[in-house]
Design an enzyme around this catalytic site. Sequence first.
Site, PDB file in Angstrom:
ATOM      1  N   GLU A  27      35.899  37.025  29.563  1.00 33.45           N
ATOM      2  CA  GLU A  27      35.188  35.756  29.390  1.00 33.45           C
ATOM      3  C   GLU A  27      33.691  35.987  29.129  1.00 33.45           C
ATOM      4  O   GLU A  27      33.019  35.159  28.540  1.00 33.45           O
ATOM      5  CB  GLU A  27      35.372  34.874  30.631  1.00 33.45           C
ATOM      6  CG  GLU A  27      35.338  33.400  30.299  1.00 33.45           C
ATOM      7  CD  GLU A  27      35.696  32.504  31.482  1.00 33.45           C
ATOM      8  OE1 GLU A  27      35.519  32.929  32.635  1.00 33.45           O
ATOM      9  OE2 GLU A  27      36.127  31.376  31.250  1.00 33.45           O
TER      10      GLU A  27
ATOM     11  N   HIS B 162      55.676  53.884  32.327  1.00 33.44           N
ATOM     12  CA  HIS B 162      57.007  53.809  31.739  1.00 33.44           C
ATOM     13  C   HIS B 162      57.104  52.681  30.719  1.00 33.44           C
ATOM     14  O   HIS B 162      58.190  52.329  30.280  1.00 33.44           O
ATOM     15  CB  HIS B 162      58.053  53.649  32.851  1.00 33.44           C
ATOM     16  CG  HIS B 162      58.017  54.793  33.826  1.00 33.44           C
ATOM     17  ND1 HIS B 162      58.830  55.898  33.697  1.00 33.44           N
ATOM     18  CD2 HIS B 162      57.222  55.035  34.894  1.00 33.44           C
ATOM     19  CE1 HIS B 162      58.544  56.760  34.674  1.00 33.44           C
ATOM     20  NE2 HIS B 162      57.565  56.259  35.406  1.00 33.44           N
TER      21      HIS B 162
ATOM     22  N   LYS C  75      39.694  23.080  25.939  1.00 34.59           N
ATOM     23  CA  LYS C  75      39.644  21.991  26.926  1.00 34.59           C
ATOM     24  C   LYS C  75      39.438  20.652  26.218  1.00 34.59           C
ATOM     25  O   LYS C  75      40.048  19.660  26.569  1.00 34.59           O
ATOM     26  CB  LYS C  75      38.502  22.222  27.922  1.00 34.59           C
ATOM     27  CG  LYS C  75      38.792  23.315  28.929  1.00 34.59           C
ATOM     28  CD  LYS C  75      37.720  23.300  29.996  1.00 34.59           C
ATOM     29  CE  LYS C  75      37.791  24.501  30.904  1.00 34.59           C
ATOM     30  NZ  LYS C  75      36.605  24.661  31.725  1.00 34.59           N
TER      31      LYS C  75
HETATM   32  O1  PA5 Z   1      33.995  32.413  35.229  1.00 32.95           O
HETATM   33  C1  PA5 Z   1      33.941  31.241  34.959  1.00 32.95           C
HETATM   34  O2  PA5 Z   1      32.867  30.633  34.834  1.00 32.95           O
HETATM   35  C2  PA5 Z   1      35.210  30.435  34.794  1.00 32.95           C
HETATM   36  O3  PA5 Z   1      36.320  31.289  34.762  1.00 32.95           O
HETATM   37  C3  PA5 Z   1      35.352  29.458  35.932  1.00 32.95           C
HETATM   38  O4  PA5 Z   1      35.312  30.165  37.139  1.00 32.95           O
HETATM   39  C4  PA5 Z   1      36.664  28.691  35.858  1.00 32.95           C
HETATM   40  O5  PA5 Z   1      36.759  28.040  34.628  1.00 32.95           O
HETATM   41  C5  PA5 Z   1      36.772  27.657  36.977  1.00 32.95           C
HETATM   42  O6  PA5 Z   1      35.715  26.770  36.919  1.00 32.95           O
HETATM   43  P1  PA5 Z   1      35.476  25.660  38.024  1.00 32.95           P
HETATM   44  O7  PA5 Z   1      35.156  26.348  39.305  1.00 32.95           O
HETATM   45  O8  PA5 Z   1      34.346  24.837  37.532  1.00 32.95           O
HETATM   46  O9  PA5 Z   1      36.764  24.883  38.143  1.00 32.95           O
END
Ligand code: PA5
Length: 420
Positions: free
Chosen positions: A274, A295, A409
Amino acid sequence: MNVTIDLKKAETYFKEEDFKVSREKAGMALSRFLTMEDHEKVLGWVSPAILDDELEAIKAKAEEIKREGDLFVLVGVGGSNQAARAMIEALADGKGPEILYMGNTLSPYSVSKMLKRMEGRNVYINVIAKNFETLEPGSHFRILRQWMKKRYDREEMAKRIIVTGTKGSRLEGIAKENGYLFLSFPTSVGGRYSAFSPVCLLPIAAAGLDPDMYLAGMKRAAEDCRANPSSNPAVLYGAARNLLYERGYDIEMLVSFEPRYSYLTKWWVQLFGESEGKEKKGIFPSSAIYSEDLHSIGQYMQEGRRSLMETFVSAENPGAEAVIAPDPDFRDGFDYLNGMDFDQINKAAEEATLNAHWRGGVPCIRFLSKNISEETFGELFYYFMMACGISGTMMNINPFDQEGVEEYKRSMFSALGKKV
Ligand code: PA5
């Protein structure tokens, strides 16, 4: 240090002078993180300040959960649950309640299965959501509230629900209106960099792990980064993997011969995936747990396309013994193992794999941890987070946003009729 890095089997893939340059760039990125004013407020994890009051509140609540609860439901997705899960799966040893993970799927089968598992149990829940708009934790919180309302009165619910969110969010509003314990999700810390905030601290403490040891590990790694800006594992790792990336190695496998690290590898994939996958750039992160995955993916690692690098996470002391005793009656062909501990066998398999992959054209990096403990998790998480920030900076992308995730989203929310 309890965690060190070994680059010997990566260094043969680049020139010393090129590594020197890359290391200087990595060191500069690190220095900027350590000294820059955080105008964009994304660096709250670099020197995390856990307020004493909040830490005490976390410990007190965790003690209550361990004493009175037998099931702890951790509701969160992505960065909001991965660090805690990585530690709990590796270290929880029945010292706390059973842990269930919710808010990380939209599968009706999983949701109803979890609710069934909660029946008849003494339940506490921790809902973790930074912006409280994410579908998975938001929808699961509603279902869980309704489930709890049928079983507990208002006062009991207030005792059993803990929420972790940003100050001023609707989640905080709900906590205030209903008397739930509210823990802060610092605004200057993104989800995947939240390992040293209440996001991780309450769940690990509730699971019976030691938050003080964990924070001590984090502090040791942070001090190492300050004291040794050009030779700490974060800088060396960031420099090496970027140099390899420039040379066409654009897939990285994080692998371990220790299944206890399964969720550490998942945390790492989320952190790097990410953070780096942007602007048509980035090293594609994936993971495997050996020897099982030898494996399957082992064949590809040995002889597939040569654009892979491999980072091993090894533990010197696995924390257990399992010796193979002779068994002469069976003549099963395994007598060469007589008297050996599985640790010895596992380490032999690891060395053999590392050498074979290296010889086969895969640059191999190794993180070596003295043991698998709260303290070493603190060090590993810190080095990896710092290395991720460094790597992203060296690639000229912003390692702290995730605009791409917003794209799916938007269409999902529109399909579900959410008004914006
Ligand atoms: O690393 C990040 O910023 C994302 O993976 C968030 O942690 C994830 O989308 C969850 O977000 P939130 O805590 O706002 O629900």
